[in-house]
Scaffold this active site. Structure first.
Site, PDB file in Angstrom:
ATOM      1  N   ASP A 125     -28.002  -8.164 -82.812  1.00 58.95           N
ATOM      2  CA  ASP A 125     -27.616  -7.298 -81.703  1.00 58.95           C
ATOM      3  C   ASP A 125     -26.332  -6.538 -82.024  1.00 58.95           C
ATOM      4  OD1 ASP A 125     -26.267  -9.842 -81.508  1.00 58.95           O
ATOM      5  OD2 ASP A 125     -25.589  -9.269 -79.501  1.00 58.95           O
ATOM      6  N   GLU A 136     -25.445 -12.365 -79.930  1.00 58.69           N
ATOM      7  CA  GLU A 136     -24.127 -12.861 -80.341  1.00 58.69           C
ATOM      8  C   GLU A 136     -23.016 -12.123 -79.617  1.00 58.69           C
ATOM      9  OE1 GLU A 136     -20.383 -12.944 -82.757  1.00 58.69           O
ATOM     10  OE2 GLU A 136     -21.612 -11.228 -82.170  1.00 58.69           O
TER      11      GLU A 136
END
Length: 390
Positions: A78, A140
């Site tokens: 991400d 994350e």
């Protein structure tokens, strides 16, 4: 695909944390499958996102075919939003200029994932006595939410590994420690009333402000009195309130105020001990004040995201190996968090080392230099060769 082609492919997926990463994960999975590498996915509850874990078994010696032991290469898929940022180029299209590759995620941290994927054919061909593993996570950037789902599955499956390299941007230097990050949501419930009848209400915003100021006082205490670790760029535990909302009108006493706060703790300082100070203030000071105005006043605090601190052991094999491969002997500790502490928490010795400068992450015109990508490729090649059969 080579490293450049992989990076171009990966940044083309808008995997901002609010979006799904499934298309990117499918691309990784399909590429590995085409090369004979099996992988498994660990999804979020909504099945809109997934972690990927793959193992390249040992290829030579008495351990040929084994999947036990070896090293994990870990990265998150991400990226942070580009909203409100002024980019000179399309943030989801790789652009090369002046020896650098520009795109959202090029530095943090699709550059590392691209390099690892580009190395797979070489890894397969190497006469390795130990396996290599790939661990790619989701979410994350919003509190390390995805990796625990994958790590729980690793434990459940009984997967044993010798060490892990988390490829966050460190300019290919060795980072042996980072702070923990813990994010809390707080809801302060008071009582609404017309503002002309203030004594009949319980002002949630004002009482939330008292708690926010108390958190700031605790933060000031850590800054003034420690404990300290001078190897960190910010050598003390920090606490900060970063979001707040409340109220419905200028003439209405607000019954609800919500805010988020975080603290980034030094290794060795427990989350429970730090949060206990806040809980004590709420119980002993703030709630009595609120309930003197409204008997049903309450405060809810939820630790909704976080990742533990990392404190690598210098004598651990993975630390010694990465230091040997990079030639870096300096002690570096950083204030930003990674998923490394989560791997360490389940008993996997972990180190942080990856391409790019963290100072370029999260900014408009994010980039990673070609030189950094080349250094990462050389490092991962050496790492693979370190597992070769003698």
């Amino acid at each position: 695909m080579n490293t450049r082609q992989w990076l171009e492919t990966l940044v083309g997926f808008d995997t901002t944390s609010r979006n799904s990463n499934l298309e990117l994960i499918a691309t990784l999975r399909d590429s590995l499958e085409q090369q004979g590498i099996k992988s498994w996915l660990a999804h979020n509850k909504e099945k809109t996102k997934a972690n990927l874990f793959a193992t390249l078994p040992a290829t030579a010696g008495a351990n040929a075919g084994t999947t036990e032991g070896g090293i994990v290469l870990s990265g998150h898929t991400d990226v942070v939003p580009v909203d409100g940022q002024k980019w000179d180029t399309d943030p989801f299209k790789l652009v090369e200029k002046d020896g650098a590759l520009f795109a959202r995620g090029s530095c943090d941290m699709k550059g590392f994932i691209a390099t690892a994927m580009a190395m797979v054919p070489e890894y397969i061909a190497m006469p390795r006595a130990k396996p290599l593993h790939l661990a790619f996570s989701y979410d994350e950037e919003i509190g390390c939410i995805g990796a625990p789902v994958m790590l729980e599955e690793i434990v459940k499956r009984g997967i044993k590994v010798d060490g892990c390299v988390v490829g966050e941007p460190t300019s290919m230097n060795v980072v042996v420690a980072h702070k923990g990050i813990n994010v809390f949501a707080c809801k302060v419930h008071g009582k609404s009333a017309h503002s002309s009848l203030t004594p009949q209400g319980c002002n949630a915003i004002e009482h939330a402000a008292r708690l926010i100021c108390a958190i700031r006082d605790f933060a000031d205490g850590y800054k003034a009195n420690g404990p300290y670790d001078q190897f960190f760029d910010v050598p003390f535990t920090t606490m900060t309130t970063n979001q707040i909302r409340g109220g419905i009108a200028v003439n209405t006493i607000p019954e609800l105020c919500e805010f988020t706060y975080e603290f980034r703790n030094l290794p060795g300082m427990t989350v429970a001990d730090i949060q206990a100070r806040i809980d004590a203030y709420v119980k002993d000071v703030l709630l009595p004040k609120m309930r003197a105005e409204f008997a049903d006043a309450r405060i809810e605090i939820d630790n909704f995201a976080g990742s533990p601190a990392l404190e690598a052991v210098e004598q651990a094999a993975i630390t010694e190996l990465v230091r040997a491969l990079t030639g870096d002997r300096e002690t570096r500790k950083v204030a930003y968090g990674t998923e490394a502490g989560l791997f360490q928490k389940i008993g996997i010795p972990t180190i942080v080392c990856g391409p790019g400068d963290i100072g370029n992450a999260h900014k408009p015109n994010e980039f990673v230099t070609l030189a950094q990508m080349e250094r990462c490729e050389q490092f991962l090649r050496k790492l693979g060769k370190s597992l070769e059969a003698v």
